[in-house]
Design a protein around this motif. Sequence first.
Motif, PDB file in Angstrom:
ATOM      1  N   VAL A 222       0.850  -1.184   0.000  1.00 22.79           N
ATOM      2  CA  VAL A 222       0.000   0.000   0.000  1.00 22.79           C
ATOM      3  C   VAL A 222       0.890   1.241   0.000  1.00 22.79           C
ATOM      4  O   VAL A 222       1.971   1.246   0.601  1.00 22.79           O
ATOM      5  N   LYS A 223       0.420   2.261  -0.707  1.00 23.79           N
ATOM      6  CA  LYS A 223       1.141   3.532  -0.787  1.00 23.79           C
ATOM      7  C   LYS A 223       0.136   4.655  -0.639  1.00 23.79           C
ATOM      8  O   LYS A 223      -0.929   4.631  -1.273  1.00 23.79           O
ATOM      9  N   TYR A 224       0.463   5.637   0.210  1.00 26.30           N
ATOM     10  CA  TYR A 224      -0.399   6.783   0.424  1.00 26.30           C
ATOM     11  C   TYR A 224       0.318   8.046  -0.048  1.00 26.30           C
ATOM     12  O   TYR A 224       1.484   8.271   0.290  1.00 26.30           O
ATOM     13  N   LEU A 225      -0.397   8.863  -0.820  1.00 27.37           N
ATOM     14  CA  LEU A 225       0.113  10.164  -1.227  1.00 27.37           C
ATOM     15  C   LEU A 225      -0.794  11.230  -0.633  1.00 27.37           C
ATOM     16  O   LEU A 225      -2.032  11.163  -0.780  1.00 27.37           O
ATOM     17  N   PHE A 226      -0.202  12.202   0.050  1.00 26.67           N
ATOM     18  CA  PHE A 226      -0.941  13.269   0.708  1.00 26.67           C
ATOM     19  C   PHE A 226      -0.569  14.585   0.041  1.00 26.67           C
ATOM     20  O   PHE A 226       0.599  14.986   0.061  1.00 26.67           O
ATOM     21  N   ASN A 227      -1.562  15.208  -0.587  1.00 31.43           N
ATOM     22  CA  ASN A 227      -1.351  16.462  -1.328  1.00 31.43           C
ATOM     23  C   ASN A 227      -0.193  16.349  -2.321  1.00 31.43           C
ATOM     24  O   ASN A 227       0.660  17.222  -2.431  1.00 31.43           O
ATOM     25  N   GLY A 228      -0.177  15.224  -3.032  1.00 31.75           N
ATOM     26  CA  GLY A 228       0.787  15.031  -4.099  1.00 31.75           C
ATOM     27  C   GLY A 228       2.130  14.478  -3.679  1.00 31.75           C
ATOM     28  O   GLY A 228       2.955  14.135  -4.535  1.00 31.75           O
ATOM     29  N   GLU A 229       2.375  14.365  -2.381  1.00 30.09           N
ATOM     30  CA  GLU A 229       3.660  13.873  -1.872  1.00 30.09           C
ATOM     31  C   GLU A 229       3.479  12.480  -1.267  1.00 30.09           C
ATOM     32  O   GLU A 229       2.482  12.208  -0.593  1.00 30.09           O
ATOM     33  N   THR A 230       4.451  11.586  -1.530  1.00 30.73           N
ATOM     34  CA  THR A 230       4.404  10.260  -0.919  1.00 30.73           C
ATOM     35  C   THR A 230       4.495  10.390   0.593  1.00 30.73           C
ATOM     36  O   THR A 230       5.442  10.976   1.122  1.00 30.73           O
ATOM     37  N   TYR A 231       3.512   9.858   1.273  1.00 28.34           N
ATOM     38  CA  TYR A 231       3.445   9.984   2.733  1.00 28.34           C
ATOM     39  C   TYR A 231       3.911   8.707   3.432  1.00 28.34           C
ATOM     40  O   TYR A 231       4.631   8.765   4.425  1.00 28.34           O
ATOM     41  N   LYS A 232       3.523   7.559   2.897  1.00 28.94           N
ATOM     42  CA  LYS A 232       3.878   6.282   3.521  1.00 28.94           C
ATOM     43  C   LYS A 232       3.796   5.174   2.491  1.00 28.94           C
ATOM     44  O   LYS A 232       2.893   5.157   1.658  1.00 28.94           O
ATOM     45  N   VAL A 233       4.762   4.244   2.551  1.00 30.17           N
ATOM     46  CA  VAL A 233       4.763   3.053   1.702  1.00 30.17           C
ATOM     47  C   VAL A 233       4.977   1.845   2.609  1.00 30.17           C
ATOM     48  O   VAL A 233       5.859   1.862   3.470  1.00 30.17           O
ATOM     49  N   ALA A 234       4.179   0.822   2.429  1.00 31.25           N
ATOM     50  CA  ALA A 234       4.323  -0.388   3.259  1.00 31.25           C
ATOM     51  C   ALA A 234       4.219  -1.628   2.382  1.00 31.25           C
ATOM     52  O   ALA A 234       3.384  -1.700   1.484  1.00 31.25           O
ATOM     53  N   ASN A 235       5.059  -2.602   2.677  1.00 29.81           N
ATOM     54  CA  ASN A 235       5.059  -3.886   1.997  1.00 29.81           C
ATOM     55  C   ASN A 235       4.907  -4.984   3.043  1.00 29.81           C
ATOM     56  O   ASN A 235       5.598  -4.973   4.059  1.00 29.81           O
ATOM     57  N   PHE A 236       3.993  -5.923   2.791  1.00 29.56           N
ATOM     58  CA  PHE A 236       3.663  -6.948   3.773  1.00 29.56           C
ATOM     59  C   PHE A 236       4.263  -8.310   3.430  1.00 29.56           C
ATOM     60  O   PHE A 236       3.735  -9.343   3.831  1.00 29.56           O
ATOM     61  N   GLU A 237       5.389  -8.337   2.713  1.00 24.14           N
ATOM     62  CA  GLU A 237       6.005  -9.605   2.329  1.00 24.14           C
ATOM     63  C   GLU A 237       6.708 -10.305   3.479  1.00 24.14           C
ATOM     64  O   GLU A 237       6.861 -11.521   3.462  1.00 24.14           O
ATOM     65  N   SER A 238       7.169  -9.548   4.470  1.00 20.68           N
ATOM     66  CA  SER A 238       7.924 -10.167   5.561  1.00 20.68           C
ATOM     67  C   SER A 238       7.808  -9.328   6.820  1.00 20.68           C
ATOM     68  O   SER A 238       7.463  -8.139   6.776  1.00 20.68           O
ATOM     69  N   LEU A 239       8.101  -9.967   7.957  1.00 23.05           N
ATOM     70  CA  LEU A 239       8.137  -9.296   9.252  1.00 23.05           C
ATOM     71  C   LEU A 239       9.416  -9.695   9.957  1.00 23.05           C
ATOM     72  O   LEU A 239       9.799 -10.868   9.961  1.00 23.05           O
ATOM     73  N   GLN A 240      10.083  -8.716  10.559  1.00 22.50           N
ATOM     74  CA  GLN A 240      11.288  -8.977  11.342  1.00 22.50           C
ATOM     75  C   GLN A 240      11.043  -8.526  12.774  1.00 22.50           C
ATOM     76  O   GLN A 240      10.382  -7.520  13.012  1.00 22.50           O
ATOM     77  N   PHE A 241      11.611  -9.287  13.732  1.00 23.87           N
ATOM     78  CA  PHE A 241      11.478  -8.915  15.129  1.00 23.87           C
ATOM     79  C   PHE A 241      12.570  -7.919  15.472  1.00 23.87           C
ATOM     80  O   PHE A 241      13.752  -8.235  15.420  1.00 23.87           O
ATOM     81  N   ASP A 242      12.173  -6.693  15.788  1.00 25.08           N
ATOM     82  CA  ASP A 242      13.104  -5.596  16.015  1.00 25.08           C
ATOM     83  C   ASP A 242      12.895  -5.047  17.424  1.00 25.08           C
ATOM     84  O   ASP A 242      11.943  -4.312  17.671  1.00 25.08           O
ATOM     85  N   GLY A 243      13.778  -5.431  18.336  1.00 21.20           N
ATOM     86  CA  GLY A 243      13.631  -4.976  19.718  1.00 21.20           C
ATOM     87  C   GLY A 243      12.471  -5.675  20.389  1.00 21.20           C
ATOM     88  O   GLY A 243      12.553  -6.828  20.804  1.00 21.20           O
ATOM     89  N   SER A 244      11.341  -4.987  20.487  1.00 15.09           N
ATOM     90  CA  SER A 244      10.165  -5.562  21.143  1.00 15.09           C
ATOM     91  C   SER A 244       8.976  -5.667  20.202  1.00 15.09           C
ATOM     92  O   SER A 244       7.877  -6.023  20.636  1.00 15.09           O
TER      93      SER A 244
END
Length: 304
Positions: A222-244
């Motif tokens: 998924v990719k979100y663009l807010f007022n023409g600018e890329t706001y957030k991009v997420a890919n759900f292919e993998s998950l890594q355990f990072d800290g907690s």
Amino acid sequence: MKRIVVILTLLASFIFAEGQKSEGKLNFVWPIQGLELSSLITSTFGESRKDHFHNGLDISSVLQPVRSMGDGFILYSRYAEDNPFEDERGSGNIVWIAHKNGYVSGYYHLGGTRNELVKNHKPVKAGDTIGISGNTGHSTGGHLHFVLGKDYGKTLLDPLSYLPPVEDNMPPQIANLFIHVGENYTNLNDGDNINVSKAFPLTVSIIDGGIKNSQRRGIKEVKYLFNGETYKVANFESLQFDGSKWKTKDGHSFDDLFFKDRYLVGVLNLKAGENTIKVQTKDFSGHEGERNFSINITRISGGN
């Protein structure tokens, strides 16, 4: 999902002793076979589970043979018969299998009891039966939940990226955009005019039907663009355990991507006048969806 890390970390040294390497990619077979899988996949990897990511793939099934996804050996198993006086755990009866190159696979909610192959910790071949599907543990219906990991469980993978493809002819559907104010939320239609005093969470409903509208699968990107600018991009292919926390390969935690069980666009500080939000998404078969929302904002006193 913390329990997965603990189990697999403790057993990593044993896998290393078998002379396996964390390189390469295996060809896996489906753990449930002979059924119309495309219509029986009920949940996909990376979906919201209220307060955590769904860490595997669900196939609606009961009393069907469950097969090893690949060659390997029985790494771990736990059945209710091991301690009948213990409260049943969420995963129910489970079997974990170690494969070469550091891959591991887990099979949850199994029915019956251990078969001889699992009981005797025999080597397994791809397609060997290691149990039957059931409804044990915290399960609302008969199904197999299975998990695929790499690097001895430090990374969890989307099984659909490693299994033979199944039929999927429907692109993801981007439905409603919502603004949340406290415990209340309002549906925002394209072209709406609203008054705001500060930044509020905005969420969107995204559904992938697979081969029929009644199905409710998650998405791959998924990719979100807010007022023409890329706001957030997420890919759900993998998950890594990072800290907690478990995080996507983009570094996003669950709370970065979901809010109130919907996909979180963000806590957006909408400007006075017109604001545009574009949502672009892709499912596990590569089908794409896109939708634009235009919202007209009136800022009221007390805003930031």
